[in-house]
Design a protein around this motif. Structure first.
Motif, mmCIF file in Angstrom:
data_model
loop_
_atom_site.group_PDB
_atom_site.id
_atom_site.type_symbol
_atom_site.label_atom_id
_atom_site.label_comp_id
_atom_site.label_asym_id
_atom_site.label_seq_id
_atom_site.Cartn_x
_atom_site.Cartn_y
_atom_site.Cartn_z
ATOM 1 N N VAL A 195 0.919 -1.154 -0.091
ATOM 2 C CA VAL A 195 -0.096 0.014 0.178
ATOM 3 C C VAL A 195 0.841 1.260 -0.083
ATOM 4 O O VAL A 195 2.075 1.255 0.132
ATOM 5 C CB VAL A 195 -0.848 0.030 1.197
ATOM 6 N N MET A 196 0.360 2.598 -0.226
ATOM 7 C CA MET A 196 1.274 3.673 -0.214
ATOM 8 C C MET A 196 0.747 4.547 0.552
ATOM 9 O O MET A 196 -0.431 5.081 0.473
ATOM 10 C CB MET A 196 1.321 4.138 -1.795
ATOM 11 N N ASP A 197 1.728 5.123 1.554
ATOM 12 C CA ASP A 197 1.252 6.425 2.444
ATOM 13 C C ASP A 197 0.147 6.155 3.053
ATOM 14 O O ASP A 197 -0.438 6.933 2.823
ATOM 15 C CB ASP A 197 1.373 7.554 1.515
ATOM 16 N N LEU A 198 0.113 5.155 4.120
ATOM 17 C CA LEU A 198 -1.158 5.106 4.733
ATOM 18 C C LEU A 198 -1.312 6.503 5.791
ATOM 19 O O LEU A 198 -0.166 6.908 5.995
ATOM 20 C CB LEU A 198 -1.114 3.905 5.627
ATOM 21 N N HIS A 199 -2.281 6.780 5.936
ATOM 22 C CA HIS A 199 -2.521 8.050 6.762
ATOM 23 C C HIS A 199 -1.723 7.896 8.104
ATOM 24 O O HIS A 199 -1.619 8.877 8.824
ATOM 25 C CB HIS A 199 -4.014 8.313 6.818
ATOM 26 N N ALA A 253 0.324 4.898 10.361
ATOM 27 C CA ALA A 253 0.795 3.708 10.393
ATOM 28 C C ALA A 253 0.141 2.491 10.941
ATOM 29 O O ALA A 253 0.397 1.167 10.625
ATOM 30 C CB ALA A 253 2.510 3.430 10.841
ATOM 31 N N GLN A 311 -1.871 -0.738 9.681
ATOM 32 C CA GLN A 311 -1.165 -1.825 8.813
ATOM 33 C C GLN A 311 -1.650 -3.050 9.961
ATOM 34 O O GLN A 311 -1.681 -4.199 9.530
ATOM 35 C CB GLN A 311 0.573 -1.894 9.032
ATOM 36 N N VAL A 320 1.774 -6.396 5.103
ATOM 37 C CA VAL A 320 1.429 -5.134 4.342
ATOM 38 C C VAL A 320 2.885 -4.281 4.392
ATOM 39 O O VAL A 320 3.371 -4.235 5.396
ATOM 40 C CB VAL A 320 0.226 -4.639 4.799
ATOM 41 N N ASP A 321 3.173 -4.079 3.280
ATOM 42 C CA ASP A 321 4.435 -3.212 3.299
ATOM 43 C C ASP A 321 3.737 -1.603 2.784
ATOM 44 O O ASP A 321 3.271 -1.615 1.732
ATOM 45 C CB ASP A 321 5.343 -3.519 2.039
ATOM 46 N N ASN A 322 3.962 -0.767 3.819
ATOM 47 C CA ASN A 322 3.580 0.616 3.364
ATOM 48 C C ASN A 322 4.796 1.197 2.881
ATOM 49 O O ASN A 322 5.796 1.807 3.226
ATOM 50 C CB ASN A 322 3.538 1.392 4.727
ATOM 51 N N TYR A 366 6.396 4.421 0.381
ATOM 52 C CA TYR A 366 6.473 5.889 0.587
ATOM 53 C C TYR A 366 6.783 6.512 -0.871
ATOM 54 O O TYR A 366 7.486 6.166 -1.373
ATOM 55 C CB TYR A 366 7.445 6.171 1.600
ATOM 56 N N ASP A 373 0.675 14.086 3.311
ATOM 57 C CA ASP A 373 0.084 12.841 3.006
ATOM 58 C C ASP A 373 -1.081 12.833 1.924
ATOM 59 O O ASP A 373 -1.321 11.956 1.074
ATOM 60 C CB ASP A 373 -0.046 11.680 3.716
#
Length: 207
Positions: free
Chosen positions: A8-12, A14, A17, A24-26, A28, A109
């Motif tokens: 996923v990209m740039d979770l609001h 962290a 997760q 899950v890999d966040n 950036y 973000d």
């Protein structure tokens, strides 16, 4: 063969997760955004300053500042909690004159209705900023957002990624510049398939 790992990209936040039932890999986008800003001249220069619109984005701000070798400033926003997405006032926190005669780059973000960003931009100009750029990962830009950007003379440019489709927004607003995240996602997918490490995506800027 199926590797049950999702990117996923740039979770609001962290902590989100922890609510997945698979790894899950966040990923950036900050390094991609930094590269784009660097290409526009915002690198190791006293003429630019990075600004976080609130204290929650300080870590992101410092990561970007490390990449671009720029000074930073932080803002505090006062909200009217009886109204959704309503910001009454923004206050600049920093040394006196920290934004004077500089290009201020607001880093966040995501941007939804642009209320916070517009208020922050006006505050920066009131404190002597020369002009304002905005750099956000997720350009939600709902409701009055595009009209607000177009009408806000203080904002010269809005840099967003295409984690959400931006073609329609770009057609309606010439201030919008798009940073393509497809390379980051493609590299992550390749690593998942081949069993490689994606650690480089967290540590180095995209070239």
């Amino acid at each position: 063969y199926q590797r049950r790992v999702h990117g996923v990209m740039d979770l609001h936040a962290a902590q989100v997760q922890g609510f997945f039932n698979i790894p899950v890999d966040n990923l950036y986008a900050i390094f991609l955004m930094a590269d784009k800003l660097r290409s526009l001249g915002a690198y190791n220069s006293p003429d630019y300053v990075l600004v976080s619109p609130d204290s929650g984005g300080v870590k992101r701000l410092y990561t970007c500042a490390e990449q671009l070798k720029l000074s930073t400033a932080i803002m505090h926003k006062q909200r009217d909690h009886s109204k959704a997405s309503q910001v009454d006032k923004t206050i600049l926190i920093g040394e006196e004159g920290c934004v004077r005669d500089k290009v201020c780059i607001i880093v966040d973000d995501m941007a939804d209705t642009m209320g916070t960003v517009v208020q922050a931009s006006k505050t920066l100009i009131e404190n002597g900023a020369r002009k304002v750029w905005v750099a956000v990962t997720h350009g939600i830009l709902s409701g009055p957002a595009i009209d607000r950007i177009n009408k806000c003379e203080e904002i010269e440019m809005v840099l967003v990624t295409n984690t959400l489709p931006q073609e329609e927004n770009r057609a309606r607003c010439s201030k919008i510049m798009i940073a393509d995240v497809s390379t980051i996602l493609a590299k992550a997918i390749r690593m998942y398939i081949t069993g490689g490490s994606i650690s480089a995506l967290f540590k180095t800027a995209e070239k």
